[in-house]
Design a protein around this motif. Sequence first.
Motif, mmCIF file in Angstrom:
data_model
loop_
_atom_site.group_PDB
_atom_site.id
_atom_site.type_symbol
_atom_site.label_atom_id
_atom_site.label_comp_id
_atom_site.label_asym_id
_atom_site.label_seq_id
_atom_site.Cartn_x
_atom_site.Cartn_y
_atom_site.Cartn_z
ATOM 1 N N GLU A 96 0.970 -1.162 -0.289
ATOM 2 C CA GLU A 96 -0.248 -0.176 0.148
ATOM 3 C C GLU A 96 0.212 0.849 0.182
ATOM 4 N N VAL A 97 1.977 1.111 1.174
ATOM 5 C CA VAL A 97 2.723 2.036 0.728
ATOM 6 C C VAL A 97 3.877 2.606 -0.778
ATOM 7 N N GLY A 98 3.731 1.470 -1.240
ATOM 8 C CA GLY A 98 4.864 1.390 -2.496
ATOM 9 C C GLY A 98 3.910 2.211 -3.382
ATOM 10 N N LYS A 99 2.342 2.081 -3.177
ATOM 11 C CA LYS A 99 1.735 2.459 -4.071
ATOM 12 C C LYS A 99 1.189 3.848 -4.048
ATOM 13 N N ILE A 100 1.347 4.509 -2.416
ATOM 14 C CA ILE A 100 0.891 5.746 -2.284
ATOM 15 C C ILE A 100 1.865 6.330 -3.062
ATOM 16 N N SER A 101 3.110 5.793 -3.000
ATOM 17 C CA SER A 101 4.353 6.488 -3.672
ATOM 18 C C SER A 101 4.432 6.507 -4.336
ATOM 19 N N GLU A 102 4.134 6.129 -5.474
ATOM 20 C CA GLU A 102 4.109 5.994 -6.668
ATOM 21 C C GLU A 102 3.001 6.707 -6.927
ATOM 22 N N LEU A 103 1.510 6.915 -6.501
ATOM 23 C CA LEU A 103 0.296 7.813 -7.325
ATOM 24 C C LEU A 103 0.499 8.894 -7.418
ATOM 25 N N ALA A 104 1.028 9.364 -5.596
ATOM 26 C CA ALA A 104 1.084 10.695 -4.828
ATOM 27 C C ALA A 104 1.673 11.922 -6.208
ATOM 28 N N GLU A 105 2.548 11.076 -6.836
ATOM 29 C CA GLU A 105 3.685 12.615 -8.103
ATOM 30 C C GLU A 105 4.571 12.762 -7.272
ATOM 31 N N GLY A 106 5.185 12.459 -6.315
ATOM 32 C CA GLY A 106 6.447 13.474 -5.429
ATOM 33 C C GLY A 106 5.682 13.935 -4.750
ATOM 34 N N VAL A 107 4.694 13.820 -4.224
ATOM 35 C CA VAL A 107 4.258 14.439 -2.824
ATOM 36 C C VAL A 107 4.936 13.503 -1.298
ATOM 37 N N GLY A 108 5.281 13.964 0.009
ATOM 38 C CA GLY A 108 6.082 12.639 0.748
ATOM 39 C C GLY A 108 5.349 13.073 1.719
ATOM 40 N N PHE A 109 5.192 12.171 1.853
ATOM 41 C CA PHE A 109 4.013 11.215 3.625
ATOM 42 C C PHE A 109 4.524 10.429 4.963
ATOM 43 N N THR A 110 3.752 10.714 5.524
ATOM 44 C CA THR A 110 4.227 9.590 6.824
ATOM 45 C C THR A 110 2.935 8.308 6.837
ATOM 46 N N LEU A 111 2.703 7.806 6.924
ATOM 47 C CA LEU A 111 1.577 6.967 6.990
ATOM 48 C C LEU A 111 1.760 6.237 8.583
ATOM 49 N N ALA A 112 0.702 7.075 9.357
ATOM 50 C CA ALA A 112 1.047 6.523 10.969
ATOM 51 C C ALA A 112 -0.622 4.828 10.584
ATOM 52 N N ALA A 113 0.056 3.538 10.722
ATOM 53 C CA ALA A 113 -1.425 2.442 10.657
ATOM 54 C C ALA A 113 -0.830 1.532 11.827
ATOM 55 N N PHE A 114 -2.377 2.117 13.141
ATOM 56 C CA PHE A 114 -2.210 1.484 14.462
ATOM 57 C C PHE A 114 -3.846 0.052 14.271
ATOM 58 N N LYS A 115 -3.333 -0.548 15.302
ATOM 59 C CA LYS A 115 -4.013 -2.520 15.188
ATOM 60 C C LYS A 115 -5.347 -1.552 15.892
ATOM 61 N N VAL A 116 -6.383 -2.040 15.800
ATOM 62 C CA VAL A 116 -7.099 -1.914 16.224
ATOM 63 C C VAL A 116 -7.920 -3.250 17.251
ATOM 64 N N ALA A 117 -8.192 -3.488 18.269
ATOM 65 C CA ALA A 117 -8.465 -5.263 18.900
ATOM 66 C C ALA A 117 -10.130 -5.749 18.207
ATOM 67 N N ASP A 118 -10.373 -5.056 18.191
ATOM 68 C CA ASP A 118 -11.840 -4.982 17.754
ATOM 69 C C ASP A 118 -12.491 -5.090 17.008
ATOM 70 N N TRP A 119 -12.233 -4.981 15.355
ATOM 71 C CA TRP A 119 -13.348 -4.312 14.485
ATOM 72 C C TRP A 119 -14.479 -3.598 14.411
ATOM 73 N N ASN A 120 -15.401 -5.029 15.000
ATOM 74 C CA ASN A 120 -16.227 -4.222 15.097
ATOM 75 C C ASN A 120 -16.597 -2.876 15.569
ATOM 76 N N THR A 121 -15.875 -4.031 16.709
ATOM 77 C CA THR A 121 -16.319 -2.854 17.844
ATOM 78 C C THR A 121 -15.704 -1.495 17.740
ATOM 79 N N ASP A 122 -15.045 -1.249 17.444
ATOM 80 C CA ASP A 122 -13.528 -0.263 17.317
ATOM 81 C C ASP A 122 -13.936 0.428 16.520
ATOM 82 N N LEU A 123 -14.739 0.670 15.849
ATOM 83 C CA LEU A 123 -14.939 0.933 14.505
ATOM 84 C C LEU A 123 -16.088 1.535 13.846
ATOM 85 N N SER A 124 -16.855 1.536 14.455
ATOM 86 C CA SER A 124 -18.524 1.490 14.642
ATOM 87 C C SER A 124 -18.764 2.441 15.471
ATOM 88 N N PRO A 125 -19.933 3.099 14.471
ATOM 89 C CA PRO A 125 -20.437 4.692 15.355
ATOM 90 C C PRO A 125 -21.488 4.709 16.493
#
Length: 234
Positions: A45-74
Amino acid sequence: MNNKAMVKTAVIIGNRTCYIYDCESKDNLLIQAVDDHDIEGLDNEVGKISELAEGVGFTLAAFKVADWNTDLSPWEAPPVFGNDAFGGKAEETLRYVEEVLIPELMQAKDTRLIIGGYSLSAFFALWAAYQTDLFAGVAAASPSVWFPGWMDYVKGKSVKSPHVYLSLGDKEEKTKNAVMRTVGDNIRRQLEILKADDGCADCILEMNQGNHFKEPDIRTAKGFAWILRSLCIN
């Protein structure tokens, strides 16, 4: 992407495992909630972002959730597939992002914050864009806009992130699941709502080939890259 240009580290921030990809810039901080399956595709994913972003730099922070259905539902909702209900603790997850993750990683006041993800993580990102003006953009790849009550929730509300990317696979609404097959109509309606929203300066819906499980890493990368390019232009 030149591997030397990417520095990858795994760290614990606020009792959560976070994967940090430093791709030559502190100006744009991308934030993504992930599970084990997402983690497997992060390098690509990060490699593809870099390829498609046309030279725009970034930092990606991916944080792990313990319970997908619980932690991400409003809010709480009954199971839509399988036996796992939705626990409705997205507010706690957003509080972690705002009060723990961002202060730990943000190195300058003018750093642009972008939130995104795939599936329920994308839905969380889209929901978060209605809660806070922290994020310059939201990259919602195949977001779970079929979520019970969502379309009623966004009626009359204004998004607080000016750049919004939506995507969907062209086969995702072709399912026997009565709730999930609403995703096509709902995401098209979501786009209409955003276009009529004064808080949204730029939005797009991109259709991809395939069902929900095809190339989630690439689809997520396309969303983040679109936001980065949009911010660079504007």
